[in-house]
Motif scaffolding. Structure first.
Motif, short mmCIF file in Angstrom:
data_model
loop_
_atom_site.label_atom_id
_atom_site.label_comp_id
_atom_site.label_asym_id
_atom_site.label_seq_id
_atom_site.Cartn_x
_atom_site.Cartn_y
_atom_site.Cartn_z
N PHE A 1 1.00 -1.04 0.00
CA PHE A 1 0.36 0.15 -0.03
C PHE A 1 0.85 1.03 -0.10
O PHE A 1 1.94 1.02 0.55
N VAL A 2 0.83 1.92 -0.67
CA VAL A 2 0.74 3.75 -0.57
C VAL A 2 0.15 4.58 -0.80
O VAL A 2 -0.82 5.01 -1.67
N ALA A 3 0.79 5.21 0.54
CA ALA A 3 -0.50 6.51 0.61
C ALA A 3 -0.03 7.35 0.03
O ALA A 3 0.83 7.74 -1.28
N ALA B 1 -6.02 9.36 0.00
CA ALA B 1 -6.42 8.32 -0.68
C ALA B 1 -5.13 6.69 -0.79
O ALA B 1 -3.98 7.15 -0.30
N ALA B 2 -5.06 5.77 -0.93
CA ALA B 2 -4.24 4.94 -1.30
C ALA B 2 -4.33 3.96 -1.86
O ALA B 2 -5.35 3.19 -2.75
N HIS B 3 -3.03 4.05 -2.83
CA HIS B 3 -2.98 2.78 -4.06
C HIS B 3 -1.97 1.16 -3.35
O HIS B 3 -1.56 1.32 -2.65
N GLU B 4 -3.43 0.61 -3.37
CA GLU B 4 -2.86 -0.61 -3.43
C GLU B 4 -2.00 -1.19 -4.65
O GLU B 4 -3.30 -2.22 -5.66
N THR B 5 -0.72 -0.82 -4.92
CA THR B 5 -0.25 -1.29 -6.16
C THR B 5 -0.16 -3.17 -6.37
O THR B 5 -0.09 -3.25 -7.74
N ASP B 6 -0.34 -3.80 -4.87
CA ASP B 6 -0.53 -5.33 -6.63
C ASP B 6 -1.56 -5.99 -6.64
O ASP B 6 -1.91 -6.94 -6.56
#
Length: 381
Positions: free
Chosen positions: A114-116, A137-142
Motif C-alpha cells: 500500500f502506498v498512501a 487516497a491509498a494505492h494498493e499496487t499489487d
C-alpha cells in the motif's frame, strides 16, 4: 438414470470450482446448470479484481488462500495468465481518513503493498479526478485483474477432462430423497441421482433448498449495475488503476481506452435475468461526473448482474444442519471470483470428510466462519 457421487446444482464459479476439486479427489460429479451456458447470471457479468484486502474478514482470508492457485495454476489449466497487473486506488472523503488509515495498517500487516497518496499525487496518476472531494487516497499496487473467462473455463475444461459431467439447460423441477440418495428431476423429465447434493445455485439457492425439503437460509439477490463510458480523445487512460470510493458508492476502471463505471449498487431483487435500470444508469453517470472532469453526453452499453448475500454478508460452505447430505455453497456476494480456488478446495475437502486444508488452517480459517449455523447468519450482526 445417471448416478454420481455428487450432484452440483449451479455451474457458475462456485459450482465449477468445487466440481473441479471434487473430481480431482476421485469423486464422480455431475453439474446441473439451468442456462444454456454456465456462469450466465453472475460469473459472466463480473468485473473481477483480486485484492487480499477487499471484503469481509473471511473473504480476505479466502482470497489469500487462493493466491498460489491464481499465480501458478495447474498445468494445462489455461493458456493465458489468470492475473494481470491493475492496482486499486481507494479514495477517502473528508472525515474518512481514519478508516482509510486502518485499511492501510491491516493491509500492510497482511503483506499488501500500500502506498498512501495525497490528492495531488492521486491526480498525477488519474488526471480526471476531482480532488476537491478527496481528503486522502491509498494505492494498493499489487491488486490484479482476474481473467474470469480463463478461470471459469479452466475449471470446466479440467473437470471434464477428469471425467466430470456438465449438463446445461438443466432446469430443476423437483428434488427428492430416499434412503440411498437424492433424485433431481429436470423440467424436461430427465432424472439424476447422487449421494450428496451441493447447492451452488447462487440467487436461486433458497429455491433449490425448498425443492429439496430443506429450510432456506435467507439468501438475498442484489442488483449490481455497470456502464461503459467513452473518454475524450485527449485522455489516455491506459494503465490506470481501478479507482473506488471508500464509501462504496462508485468505482471505475479503464477498459480498452474507455471507462467501466459502477455505482456499486446493491439493490435487493428477485432471482431473475436481471437487466440494468434507467435510474441506476443515470445515478452512475451523475456520480462519475461529480467525481471526475468527464462530461458524459451519451452512455455506452450497460448491464447488470446478481450478487447474492446472506444476512451477515459472509458465504456459507457447509452441510445443512438438518440434512447431512445437502451441502450449501452460496452467498459469495461480489467476492466469488477472487475466492474461487480456495472456496472450491475447501468445499471439496469438507464434502470428502477431510476437514479444512492445512494451508487454510494456518491462515486462521475455521468451520464456524462458513457454517450454516453461525449466530451472525441469523441475526445479521
Amino acid at each position: 438414470m445417471t448416478h454420481s457421487d455428487i450432484l452440483i446444482i449451479g455451474g457458475g464459479i462456485a459450482g465449477m470450482s468445487a466440481a473441479y476439486f471434487l473430481a480431482k479427489a476421485g469423486k464422480s460429479v455431475t453439474v446441473l446448470e439451468r442456462e444454456d451456458q454456465p456462469g450466465y447470471h453472475s460469473t459472466g457479468r463480473s468485473a473481477a479484481l483480486y485484492s487480499e484486502t477487499y471484503g469481509p474478514k473471511i473473504i480476505r482470508k479466502m482470497s489469500t488462500a487462493s493466491r498460489d492457485f491464481f499465480i501458478t495454476p495447474p498445468d494445462g489449466f489455461t493458456e493465458n495468465p489468470i492475473l494481470t497487473p491493475r492496482g486499486i486506488i481507494m479514495t477517502a472523503a473528508p472525515g474518512e481518513e481514519a478508516e482509510l488509515d486502518a485499511i492501510l495498517t491491516e493491509g500492510r500487516a497482511n503483506g499488501a503493498n500500500f502506498v498512501a497518496l495525497t490528492p495531488d499525487e492521486l491526480k498525477e496518476i488519474v488526471p480526471i479526478i476531482n480532488t476537491d472531494l478527496i481528503a486522502a487516497a491509498a494505492h494498493e499496487t499489487d491488486a490484479m485483474d482476474i481473467d474470469v473467462h480463463a478461470l471459469h473455463w479452466g475449471f470446466i475444461r479440467r473437470f471434464k477432462a477428469m471425467g466430470g459431467t456438465l449438463v446445461t439447460k438443466a432446469d430443476v423441477s423437483a428434488i427428492s430423497k430416499s434412503g440411498d440418495g437424492w433424485t433431481v428431476t429436470l423440467s424436461k423429465g430427465e432424472e439424476y441421482r447422487g449421494d450428496i447434493v451441493v447447492n451452488a445455485a447462487g440467487a436461486w439457492a433458497d429455491d433449490i433448498a425448498i425443492k429439496a425439503g430443506v429450510k432456506p437460509l435467507g439468501i438475498t439477490p442484489k442488483r449490481r449495475t455497470a456502464v461503459m463510458i467513452d473518454l475524450p480523445s485527449d485522455v489516455k487512460a491506459h494503465g490506470w488503476p481501478l479507482v473506488a470510493s471508500l464509501d462504496e458508492t462508485l468505482y471505475f476502471k479503464e477498459d480498452a481506452g474507455r471507462l467501466l463505471v459502477s455505482p456499486a449498487d446493491t439493490t435487493p431483487t428477485e432471482p431473475h435475468d436481471v437487466q440494468p435500470e434507467e435510474l441506476d444508469i443515470a445515478i452512475t453517470i451523475d456520480r462519475l461526473m461529480t467525481a471526475t472532469s468527464v462530461e458524459v453526453r451519451r452512455p455506452g452499453e450497460s448491464w447488470a448482474g446478481l450478487r447474492s448475500f446472506f444476512k451477515d454478508g459472509d458465504p456459507v460452505s457447509a452441510f445443512d444442519p438438518q440434512e447431512s447430505s445437502f451441502y450449501w455453497l452460496a452467498g459469495q456476494g461480489g467476492y466469488g471470483i477472487q475466492t474461487a480456488p480456495a472456496m472450491g478446495e475447501y468445499a471439496a475437502s469438507m464434502i470428502c470428510g477431510n476437514g479444512i486444508p492445512a494451508h487454510m488452517t494456518r491462515l486462521g480459517i475455521t468451520e464456524d466462519a462458513l457454517s450454516a449455523t453461525r449466530a451472525s447468519l441469523v441475526t445479521g450482526k
